[in-house]
Design a protein around this motif. Structure first.
Motif, PDB file in Angstrom:
ATOM      1  N   VAL A  77      42.593  45.342  37.427  1.00 52.77           N
ATOM      2  CA  VAL A  77      43.677  45.582  36.481  1.00 52.77           C
ATOM      3  C   VAL A  77      44.996  45.013  37.026  1.00 52.77           C
ATOM      4  N   ARG A  78      44.943  43.822  37.546  1.00 54.98           N
ATOM      5  CA  ARG A  78      46.129  43.100  38.020  1.00 54.98           C
ATOM      6  C   ARG A  78      45.740  41.639  38.276  1.00 54.98           C
ATOM      7  N   THR A  79      46.737  40.823  38.492  1.00 49.15           N
ATOM      8  CA  THR A  79      46.500  39.414  38.811  1.00 49.15           C
ATOM      9  C   THR A  79      46.115  39.291  40.274  1.00 49.15           C
ATOM     10  N   GLU A  80      45.004  38.624  40.544  1.00 48.78           N
ATOM     11  CA  GLU A  80      44.477  38.463  41.897  1.00 48.78           C
ATOM     12  C   GLU A  80      44.139  36.996  42.135  1.00 48.78           C
ATOM     13  N   PRO A  81      44.093  36.554  43.395  1.00 49.12           N
ATOM     14  CA  PRO A  81      43.622  35.201  43.668  1.00 49.12           C
ATOM     15  C   PRO A  81      42.148  35.094  43.302  1.00 49.12           C
ATOM     16  N   ALA A  82      41.778  33.967  42.709  1.00 44.81           N
ATOM     17  CA  ALA A  82      40.394  33.795  42.259  1.00 44.81           C
ATOM     18  C   ALA A  82      39.969  32.350  42.483  1.00 44.81           C
TER      19      ALA A  82
END
Length: 104
Positions: A77-82
């Motif tokens: 539920v957040r922006t993460e490195p992917a």
């Protein structure tokens, strides 16, 4: 007592100075040849492109890494490195959740 102590200290100092001088003299380089240094070797590589150097490099296999970026992870539920894989699936760098095309 003080005179003998001073004389002994002077003798020790003289021996240490002489030993240091001899040690430095024994490893001093010859000015013309520089014998204590290794010879310099210069390597020249031929001009070549990356394609020529790699030759028949294999194509990416399914699941191989294609790109990296920041994506919204529904599990975290957040922006993460992917990372984006060649099968159009994004894998979260935090929880390792796989999403197809960015949507779960």
């Amino acid at each position: 007592m003080n005179e003998s102590f001073a004389y002994g200290a002077l003798c020790i100092l003289a021996v240490l100075a002489l030993g240091t001088g001899l040690a430095r003299w024994s490893v001093a380089p010859v000015r013309e040849s520089g014998r204590h240094r290794a010879p310099r070797v210069q390597v020249v590589l031929p001009d070549a492109s990356l394609d020529e150097l790699l030759g028949d490099w294999p194509e990416p296999v399914p699941g191989a890494l294609v790109a990296q970026g920041w994506r919204w992870c529904p599990n975290c539920v957040r922006t993460e490195p992917a990372v984006l894989h060649s099968d159009d699936c994004w894998r979260c760098g935090h929880c390792l959740e796989v999403t197809v095309g960015g949507v779960r």
